[in-house]
Design an enzyme around this catalytic site. Sequence first.
Site, PDB file in Angstrom:
ATOM      1  N   HIS A 171      77.496  76.249  59.811  1.00 17.18           N
ATOM      2  CA  HIS A 171      76.313  75.697  60.840  1.00 17.18           C
ATOM      3  C   HIS A 171      75.381  75.007  60.332  1.00 17.18           C
ATOM      4  O   HIS A 171      74.553  74.391  61.239  1.00 17.18           O
ATOM      5  CB  HIS A 171      75.689  77.548  61.093  1.00 17.18           C
ATOM      6  CG  HIS A 171      74.921  77.689  62.499  1.00 17.18           C
ATOM      7  ND1 HIS A 171      74.950  76.502  63.216  1.00 17.18           N
ATOM      8  CD2 HIS A 171      74.459  78.463  62.966  1.00 17.18           C
ATOM      9  CE1 HIS A 171      74.381  76.884  64.337  1.00 17.18           C
ATOM     10  NE2 HIS A 171      74.242  78.178  64.326  1.00 17.18           N
ATOM     11  N   ASP A 231      76.954  72.810  65.344  1.00  8.62           N
ATOM     12  CA  ASP A 231      76.179  73.875  66.260  1.00  8.62           C
ATOM     13  C   ASP A 231      76.997  74.612  67.092  1.00  8.62           C
ATOM     14  O   ASP A 231      78.211  74.324  67.148  1.00  8.62           O
ATOM     15  CB  ASP A 231      75.256  73.012  67.114  1.00  8.62           C
ATOM     16  CG  ASP A 231      74.134  72.011  66.303  1.00  8.62           C
ATOM     17  OD1 ASP A 231      73.577  72.697  65.266  1.00  8.62           O
ATOM     18  OD2 ASP A 231      73.774  71.079  67.052  1.00  8.62           O
TER      19      ASP A 231
END
Length: 467
Positions: free
Chosen positions: A438, A442
């Site tokens: 992450h 995204d």
Amino acid sequence: MLGVLRRRVASGAASSILKQTVKPGASTSRVSSLHEKEILLNSRGLGNVRSFSHLISSGSLVSSRSISDVSSIELMTAKQMWIRPFSSDSEDLVEAVVPFMGESITDGTLAKFLKSPGDRVEIDEPIAQIETDKVTIDVASPEAGVIKEFVAKEGETVEPGTKVAIISKSGEGVAHVAPSEKVPEKDSSKNEAAPEKKVEEKPKPKAETPVTQKPKTPASPPPKRSASEPQLPPKDRERRVPMTRLRKRVATRLKDSQNTFAMLTTFNEVDMTNLMKLRTDYKDAFLEKHGVKLGLMSGFIKAAVSGLQNQPIINAVIDGDDIIYRDYIDISIAVGTPKGLVVPVIRNANDMNFADIEKSINTLAKKANDGTISIDEMAGGSFTISNGGVYGSLLSTPIINPPQSAILGMHSIVSRPMVVGGTVVPRPMMYIALTYDHRLIDGREAVFFLRRIKDVVEDPRRLLLDI
């Protein structure tokens, strides 16, 4: 030296040579000993004793006995020079050493010997296996011959160039000499080692005699408490086995992955009806033309390639403060073997068709199970696919394979009721999971990528139309 002597004698300088070697006033025995030493030093370069006997004049103090002694020594030296090339200690014995194991591998563990002392081996025949952090490497025999002895032991940590075995090319005396010599050597080593240990152990308690250390060793409250908890002692129902280097490496990499990446997993489900129908309709023609079976993994790899092309960030990686975008797609396939998990790489999967992918999968999987896969075949990789469905996994969260940024998890196909066109019908469904870093990826890109996998697998015609 001989050439210098001959040239000086030819020019009539024999008397000057003798004057330099024999000092005036020396005794007869001393002169003879000096000449004998000088002749002995230069005897290797003299082809015949008679060639230099004319150097000694009739009035010299050297006796004829010294010349006869030198001639006998000359013959003995010549015999030694003829015997030496056939000696087994010089050229007959060769050493089998640990080969180069890879740029990132500095050492390994000697797992086991494939041969025994006295066995016949051929050139490049494996005699031992070295277990590294990634693969198992064979130690091959450099020459054909008979194994005389093993220098290293199983379980030892060895480096490239470490001696493992000694091989006799002729094999003479190995079968009879090796066992007879090994037994006394072991016995003598034990007998010699025992007194040394006794001598070393005796002064230690006398010199130190620490009273505080003795109660520490017998005082063991943890084992007593742990033994009182179970019904049976742990020794009767437990086995302690050291971890293999491959298992240690996998554990380290997985833990580093958790400590480094900000991992997040997103899920989706795929209707496998059309892909399974495609395989059923063309599996016989595909096998007849390409020589390999058509599986489901090739369809998912083609779908992953399409998803990586649409979402290049998932094929990228973080390097410090930079992002490295890869213009190639190397798909890593997680393969479970009895020794541990290995991840061979399919290079340039974006340039392959279904047949090329299936052939690569079969070749790499066979090497992985046989333990013959090389380090180069597992190095690199930009994206990993793990198929836990072959073992019956329904749902899981795979862990990223460093230094990659994402991994796709496949699971088992289960027939479930699905609503299609307003009606409930049974459909073969599969859960798929994408674990991603992450920090770089995204949720939007991750969901779009997984959605692309779903669209391509449910309708493979999209690959032909590139839509």
